[in-house]
Design a protein around this motif. Sequence first.
Motif, PDB file in Angstrom:
ATOM      1  N   GLY A  44       0.795  -1.238   0.000  1.00  0.00           N
ATOM      2  CA  GLY A  44       0.000   0.000   0.000  1.00  0.00           C
ATOM      3  C   GLY A  44       0.817   1.272   0.000  1.00  0.00           C
ATOM      4  N   MET A  45       2.075   1.174  -0.428  1.00  0.00           N
ATOM      5  CA  MET A  45       2.897   2.385  -0.379  1.00  0.00           C
ATOM      6  C   MET A  45       2.657   3.283  -1.579  1.00  0.00           C
ATOM      7  SD  MET A  45       6.395   0.936   1.107  1.00  0.00           S
ATOM      8  CE  MET A  45       6.366  -0.320  -0.117  1.00  0.00           C
ATOM      9  N   ILE A  46       2.634   4.577  -1.308  1.00  0.00           N
ATOM     10  CA  ILE A  46       2.530   5.591  -2.353  1.00  0.00           C
ATOM     11  C   ILE A  46       3.867   6.310  -2.280  1.00  0.00           C
ATOM     12  CG2 ILE A  46       1.212   7.619  -3.088  1.00  0.00           C
ATOM     13  CD1 ILE A  46      -1.136   6.192  -1.444  1.00  0.00           C
ATOM     14  N   ALA A  50      10.918   6.646  -3.125  1.00  0.00           N
ATOM     15  CA  ALA A  50      11.598   5.383  -2.793  1.00  0.00           C
ATOM     16  C   ALA A  50      11.612   4.414  -3.963  1.00  0.00           C
ATOM     17  CB  ALA A  50      10.924   4.743  -1.585  1.00  0.00           C
ATOM     18  N   GLU A  51      10.587   4.472  -4.818  1.00  0.00           N
ATOM     19  CA  GLU A  51      10.514   3.531  -5.951  1.00  0.00           C
ATOM     20  C   GLU A  51      11.136   4.113  -7.218  1.00  0.00           C
ATOM     21  OE1 GLU A  51       9.856   0.473  -5.986  1.00  0.00           O
ATOM     22  OE2 GLU A  51       8.293  -0.082  -4.563  1.00  0.00           O
ATOM     23  N   SER A  52      11.838   5.265  -7.109  1.00  0.00           N
ATOM     24  CA  SER A  52      12.291   5.939  -8.333  1.00  0.00           C
ATOM     25  C   SER A  52      13.665   5.496  -8.812  1.00  0.00           C
ATOM     26  CB  SER A  52      12.313   7.457  -8.116  1.00  0.00           C
ATOM     27  OG  SER A  52      13.323   7.784  -7.172  1.00  0.00           O
ATOM     28  N   VAL A 241      14.877  -3.913   1.852  1.00  0.00           N
ATOM     29  CA  VAL A 241      13.492  -4.171   2.275  1.00  0.00           C
ATOM     30  C   VAL A 241      12.814  -2.850   2.646  1.00  0.00           C
ATOM     31  CG1 VAL A 241      13.920  -6.523   3.098  1.00  0.00           C
ATOM     32  CG2 VAL A 241      14.178  -4.602   4.698  1.00  0.00           C
ATOM     33  N   TYR A 242      11.517  -2.934   2.859  1.00  0.00           N
ATOM     34  CA  TYR A 242      10.796  -1.786   3.400  1.00  0.00           C
ATOM     35  C   TYR A 242       9.936  -2.253   4.575  1.00  0.00           C
ATOM     36  CZ  TYR A 242       7.496  -3.738  -0.030  1.00  0.00           C
ATOM     37  OH  TYR A 242       6.724  -4.589  -0.768  1.00  0.00           O
ATOM     38  N   LEU A 243       9.735  -1.334   5.514  1.00  0.00           N
ATOM     39  CA  LEU A 243       8.981  -1.631   6.728  1.00  0.00           C
ATOM     40  C   LEU A 243       7.830  -0.638   6.797  1.00  0.00           C
ATOM     41  CD1 LEU A 243      12.092  -1.866   9.096  1.00  0.00           C
ATOM     42  CD2 LEU A 243      11.055  -3.689   7.762  1.00  0.00           C
ATOM     43  N   GLY A 253       8.515  -6.048   3.477  1.00  0.00           N
ATOM     44  CA  GLY A 253       8.487  -6.550   2.106  1.00  0.00           C
ATOM     45  C   GLY A 253       9.767  -6.179   1.404  1.00  0.00           C
ATOM     46  N   ALA A 254       9.931  -6.685   0.310  1.00  0.00           N
ATOM     47  CA  ALA A 254       9.295  -7.855  -0.283  1.00  0.00           C
ATOM     48  C   ALA A 254      10.329  -8.515  -1.179  1.00  0.00           C
ATOM     49  CB  ALA A 254       8.087  -7.446  -1.109  1.00  0.00           C
ATOM     50  N   THR A 255      10.181  -9.807  -1.358  1.00  0.00           N
ATOM     51  CA  THR A 255      11.084 -10.517  -2.272  1.00  0.00           C
ATOM     52  C   THR A 255      10.649 -10.245  -3.712  1.00  0.00           C
ATOM     53  OG1 THR A 255       9.663 -12.456  -2.229  1.00  0.00           O
ATOM     54  CG2 THR A 255      11.463 -12.377  -0.611  1.00  0.00           C
ATOM     55  N   LEU A 296       1.497 -11.643  -6.713  1.00  0.00           N
ATOM     56  CA  LEU A 296       2.156 -11.593  -8.027  1.00  0.00           C
ATOM     57  C   LEU A 296       2.022 -10.199  -8.631  1.00  0.00           C
ATOM     58  CD1 LEU A 296       0.831 -15.012  -9.368  1.00  0.00           C
ATOM     59  CD2 LEU A 296       3.085 -14.531  -8.365  1.00  0.00           C
ATOM     60  N   ARG A 297       3.161  -9.504  -8.757  1.00  0.00           N
ATOM     61  CA  ARG A 297       3.156  -8.206  -9.435  1.00  0.00           C
ATOM     62  C   ARG A 297       3.046  -8.442 -10.945  1.00  0.00           C
ATOM     63  NH1 ARG A 297       7.765  -8.603  -6.278  1.00  0.00           N
ATOM     64  NH2 ARG A 297       7.930  -7.216  -4.482  1.00  0.00           N
ATOM     65  N   PRO A 298       2.377  -7.544 -11.656  1.00  0.00           N
ATOM     66  CA  PRO A 298       2.386  -7.669 -13.121  1.00  0.00           C
ATOM     67  C   PRO A 298       3.617  -6.980 -13.692  1.00  0.00           C
ATOM     68  CG  PRO A 298       0.788  -5.996 -12.432  1.00  0.00           C
ATOM     69  CD  PRO A 298       1.491  -6.466 -11.177  1.00  0.00           C
ATOM     70  N   PHE A 322       3.777  -3.329 -12.215  1.00  0.00           N
ATOM     71  CA  PHE A 322       4.927  -3.912 -11.515  1.00  0.00           C
ATOM     72  C   PHE A 322       4.887  -3.599 -10.014  1.00  0.00           C
ATOM     73  CE2 PHE A 322       9.821  -4.129 -11.182  1.00  0.00           C
ATOM     74  CZ  PHE A 322       9.774  -5.473 -10.892  1.00  0.00           C
ATOM     75  N   ARG A 323       5.789  -2.770  -9.479  1.00  0.00           N
ATOM     76  CA  ARG A 323       5.825  -2.512  -8.037  1.00  0.00           C
ATOM     77  C   ARG A 323       4.903  -1.360  -7.620  1.00  0.00           C
ATOM     78  NH1 ARG A 323      10.491  -4.352  -5.201  1.00  0.00           N
ATOM     79  NH2 ARG A 323      10.197  -2.565  -3.836  1.00  0.00           N
ATOM     80  N   ASN A 324       4.188  -0.787  -8.582  1.00  0.00           N
ATOM     81  CA  ASN A 324       3.502   0.484  -8.288  1.00  0.00           C
ATOM     82  C   ASN A 324       2.000   0.471  -8.558  1.00  0.00           C
ATOM     83  OD1 ASN A 324       5.836   1.959  -7.427  1.00  0.00           O
ATOM     84  ND2 ASN A 324       6.536   1.856  -9.549  1.00  0.00           N
TER      85      ASN A 324
HETATM   86  N1  GLY Z   1       5.772  -1.744  -4.083  1.00  0.00           N
HETATM   87  C1  GLY Z   1       6.546  -2.631  -3.365  1.00  0.00           C
HETATM   88  C2  GLY Z   1       6.688  -3.955  -3.948  1.00  0.00           C
HETATM   89  O1  GLY Z   1       6.236  -4.232  -5.040  1.00  0.00           O
HETATM   90  O2  GLY Z   1       7.279  -4.784  -3.314  1.00  0.00           O
END
Ligand code: GLY
Length: 360
Positions: A44-46, A50-52, A241-243, A253-255, A296-298, A322-324
Motif C-alpha cells: 500500500g505504499m505511495i 523510494a521507488e524511483s 526491504v521496506y517496513l 516486504g518484499a522478495t 504476483l506483481r504484473p 509492476f511494483r507500483n
Molecule cells: N511496491 C513494493 C513492492 O512491489 O514490493
Amino acid sequence: MKTIIVGAGVAGLAIGWKLAQAGVDVLILERAQPARAATWAAAGMIAPTAESAHANADETQFARWSAALWPDFAAQIETQSGRRVGYKRDGALIVAPTDEAAQELRARSNKALLTASEARAREPLLSASIAGALWDSDEAQVDNRALGVALANAFLRAGGKLSPNEAAVRIETEGSHHAVRTPFGLYAGDNILIAAGAWSAEIETGTPVLPPARPVKGEMLALTPPANTLLPRQVVWGNGVYLVPRESRLLIGATMRETGFDISVTKQAENWLLDRAIALMPALASWTLDEHWAGLRPGSPDGLPILGETRLKNLFVATGQFRNGILFAPAVAETVSRLILGSAAPEIRSFTPQRFAEVS
Ligand code: GLY
C-alpha cells in the motif's frame, strides 16, 4: 456505451468506477474475488521517491502526478463507499548504509538528507550502524486491503456490475467488435479492457495482441511488537526491504522472484526478509511473526506500465504496473477511463501496449 473489464484488482475497479460515474454500463469479470490478488498482497505504499531508483523520466512524472491525485482519490472512495481506506501522508525514511549511498540518495531527491543521529532521533528503532537517511515527508501509504473493499463498494454504488469467480478465457473479435468468452457466457461490449494484472497475457486471442505481462512474485511478512512497544511512525526503506507500520503490525516486504503463477510462501524468503529487517532495526528480533503471504506483481518486458489501446480498436489494456499498482491507481483510472470515453491521454502515450514487437 457498454464496457467489459477483465480483472477486479485496483486498476480494473478504479477504471470501472470512473466509467460508471460517467454513465457507462460497466461489467467487471473477475477470475476469483475482487481485490484479492496483488491489490491485497501489496504493502500500500505511495512512494514515488523510494521507488524511483530504476524509473525512467516518463514513469517518474506519472508516479509524481498519481501521488498528487491520491488525497482526492482516497477521499472520494471513502465518501462514495462509506468505508475508510487509511490514506496517510506520514512520510518515509530511506536509509543509506554508507556515505556513498547517502550521496546517491541526495542526487535522486531534493528532500532533506539526515545524519545518522537525526535519522535515529526520528526513528529510534534504527540500527546504530547507518550512515544517514533521506527524509521524504510527502511519501504516503494506504491500507490496500481496506482500499480494495472500499473501491469495490464505490464501483457497485456507482452502478457498476461485478461477476466474481468468472475467468475470461478468450477474446472473440470481429473487426472492431469484441466479446469476452468465459466458461459461463459471452459478453460483448463497445469496449473491452484487460486489467487482469499478471494474468493479462494468459487470455486467448485470435491474433497476438495482448502484451507480454508476466508474474513477479513478492513475499511479505507482518510482525507484531511486544507489549508497550511502539511501531515506527513512518515507512522505512533500507537494506533491500521496506517496513510499513499498518494498524497494530509492521509489514516487511518484499522478495522479487519469477516462479510463474506460484504464490506459496517459503522459509527461505521468511529468513531473507527477517535477516534484512533485523539488520535495519535490531529490536525486531523479539517481535512476533503474525502473517506471511505472497502475491504476483504484473511485470512488463521493459519495466514500464502497459496502458492504452491495443492495435485492435476498442480493445484496451491496463497492466504492467509492476511494483507500483497502488501508487499508479488514480492516474491509471483517470487516463484509461479518458481513453475509453474517446478523449486523449497524452500522459500514457509512452506506455502504449503497441510498443512491443510481439503485438504491434
Ligand atoms: N511496491 C513494493 C513492492 O512491489 O514490493
